[in-house]
Motif scaffolding. Sequence first.
Motif, PDB file in Angstrom:
ATOM      1  N   ALA A 175      39.170  40.909  47.618  1.00  0.00           N
ATOM      2  CA  ALA A 175      38.209  40.943  46.504  1.00  0.00           C
ATOM      3  C   ALA A 175      37.094  39.925  46.707  1.00  0.00           C
ATOM      4  O   ALA A 175      35.918  40.211  46.471  1.00  0.00           O
ATOM      5  CB  ALA A 175      38.921  40.685  45.177  1.00  0.00           C
ATOM      6  N   TRP A 235      33.914  40.743  48.532  1.00  0.00           N
ATOM      7  CA  TRP A 235      32.908  41.613  47.936  1.00  0.00           C
ATOM      8  C   TRP A 235      31.936  40.864  47.029  1.00  0.00           C
ATOM      9  O   TRP A 235      30.920  41.421  46.619  1.00  0.00           O
ATOM     10  CB  TRP A 235      33.597  42.730  47.151  1.00  0.00           C
ATOM     11  N   LEU A 236      32.262  39.615  46.746  1.00  0.00           N
ATOM     12  CA  LEU A 236      31.383  38.874  45.832  1.00  0.00           C
ATOM     13  C   LEU A 236      29.963  38.713  46.380  1.00  0.00           C
ATOM     14  O   LEU A 236      29.004  38.893  45.639  1.00  0.00           O
ATOM     15  CB  LEU A 236      32.013  37.522  45.478  1.00  0.00           C
ATOM     16  N   TRP A 287      36.443  50.272  46.886  1.00  0.00           N
ATOM     17  CA  TRP A 287      35.031  49.973  47.074  1.00  0.00           C
ATOM     18  C   TRP A 287      34.246  51.131  47.660  1.00  0.00           C
ATOM     19  O   TRP A 287      33.018  51.120  47.676  1.00  0.00           O
ATOM     20  CB  TRP A 287      34.869  48.725  47.944  1.00  0.00           C
ATOM     21  N   LEU A 295      36.022  44.979  40.255  1.00  0.00           N
ATOM     22  CA  LEU A 295      36.547  43.612  40.265  1.00  0.00           C
ATOM     23  C   LEU A 295      37.393  43.315  39.033  1.00  0.00           C
ATOM     24  O   LEU A 295      38.455  42.707  39.126  1.00  0.00           O
ATOM     25  CB  LEU A 295      35.399  42.605  40.368  1.00  0.00           C
ATOM     26  N   TYR A 322      39.902  40.462  38.322  1.00  0.00           N
ATOM     27  CA  TYR A 322      38.926  39.375  38.464  1.00  0.00           C
ATOM     28  C   TYR A 322      37.637  39.699  37.719  1.00  0.00           C
ATOM     29  O   TYR A 322      36.609  39.992  38.336  1.00  0.00           O
ATOM     30  CB  TYR A 322      38.617  39.133  39.947  1.00  0.00           C
ATOM     31  N   ARG A 374      34.150  39.260  35.808  1.00  0.00           N
ATOM     32  CA  ARG A 374      33.045  38.317  35.940  1.00  0.00           C
ATOM     33  C   ARG A 374      33.108  37.362  34.758  1.00  0.00           C
ATOM     34  O   ARG A 374      33.375  37.772  33.623  1.00  0.00           O
ATOM     35  CB  ARG A 374      31.733  39.098  35.917  1.00  0.00           C
ATOM     36  N   TYR A 381      34.130  34.358  39.095  1.00  0.00           N
ATOM     37  CA  TYR A 381      34.968  35.539  38.857  1.00  0.00           C
ATOM     38  C   TYR A 381      36.419  35.139  38.729  1.00  0.00           C
ATOM     39  O   TYR A 381      36.879  34.208  39.383  1.00  0.00           O
ATOM     40  CB  TYR A 381      34.813  36.551  39.993  1.00  0.00           C
TER      41      TYR A 381
END
Lengths: 170, 170
Positions: free
Chosen positions: A67, A70-71, B70, B106, B111, B113, B151
Motif C-alpha cells: 500500500a 502507491w502513496l 490497483w 487505500l 489506510y 487518508r 495515511y
Amino acid sequence: MAGQENPETELADAADAAVADGAAEPERKIAELEDSWRRTAAELENLRKRCAKDVIRAREQERASVAVRWLPVLDNLERALEHAASNPDQIVEGVRAVHQQALTVLADLGYPRRDDETGKAFDPARHEAVSTVTDEDLVPGTVAHVVRPGYGPDGEILRPASVVVATRSE
Amino acid sequence: MAGQENPETELADAADAAVADGAAEPERKIAELEDSWRRTAAELENLRKRCAKDVIRAREQERASVAVRWLPVLDNLERALEHAASNPDQIVEGVRAVHQQALTVLADLGYPRRDDETGKAFDPARHEAVSTVTDEDLVPGTVAHVVRPGYGPDGEILRPASVVVATRSE
C-alpha cells in the motif's frame, strides 16, 4: 556395628538395593521420556499458535508494504490536479507521468504489464476473450485486439488480458 | 504330563512368567513413549517447515491481492488519457474520479487518508515536521499547514503527514 556383625545380611541388603535400582532404572527412564514428550508437545502447541500469528503478521506487513508504494502515485495525481487549475495544458503530461509511475510500481511488485499480445495465439492462461471478430487478414484463433491489458509474468498472471479473438469466417 | 507331576515346578513357572511380565511392562511403556515422543517431534519438524512456507505464501497472496486492487485505477488513468486526446476538457474530471478511486482503495485496505490535521497539536506519531512558521494567529506547537497528507488510522499510521509547525515568535 550391627551391619558388620552379619555379612550375610549386608549382602542381602545390597542385592535388595540392586533389585530396587533395577526397578528404578526403567521408572526413571519412563519419567524422563514422559517429560521429553510433554515438552515437545508443548513446543508443538506453541509453534502452532505462533505460526497462525506469524501468518497474520506477514499478511499485515505485506499489505502495508504494498500500500505504501502507491502513496507517491496518489501524491502525484493530486499534484497534477492542483496544477491543472492554473495550467490546464500540463495535466495530460502530469497524468502520463503518474501512469508510468504506477506501471513501475506494479512491475517492481513483480507484475509487469503484458504488452505485445496482439497477434499471438489465444491462450486461456493469459487471455480472456470478451468478443470475437471475423477478419480475413487475421489468423483465426489469434488475438485481434487487446481491450484491457493483462498483468504479471507467465505462470503468475495477476489479471489476464481482455481480448478480442479472431475467428474463421463462415 | 510332566507339569502336572510337580505342582511346585508349575508354581515356579508361573512366578517366572509374572516376573517376566513385570519386566516387559516398563519396557513396553518405554517403547510406546519413545514412539509417541518421536512422532510428536516429527510433527513439530513438519509444522516448522510448513509454517515457513505458509508465511511465504501468505505474503505472496497478500501482495497479489493488494496489487490487483490497483489495476482498475490504472485502467481508468489510461482511459482518462485516451479521452484527453479527443476531449481535453474531460481529463480533469476523469483524473479526479481516478483520484477518488485510489483513495477508496487505500481506505478499503485499512489506510484511510488522514484529513483535518491542520490546527491540531503536533504529534510525532502521526506528523512529520518539514518546516516551521511563525504566525501570531496560530497556537505554537500546532499544525499550521499539511504539505503532504498522512495515511492510516491511529496506531497504524502508514505514512505520517508532512506538516509545517507553528512556532512561537521571538
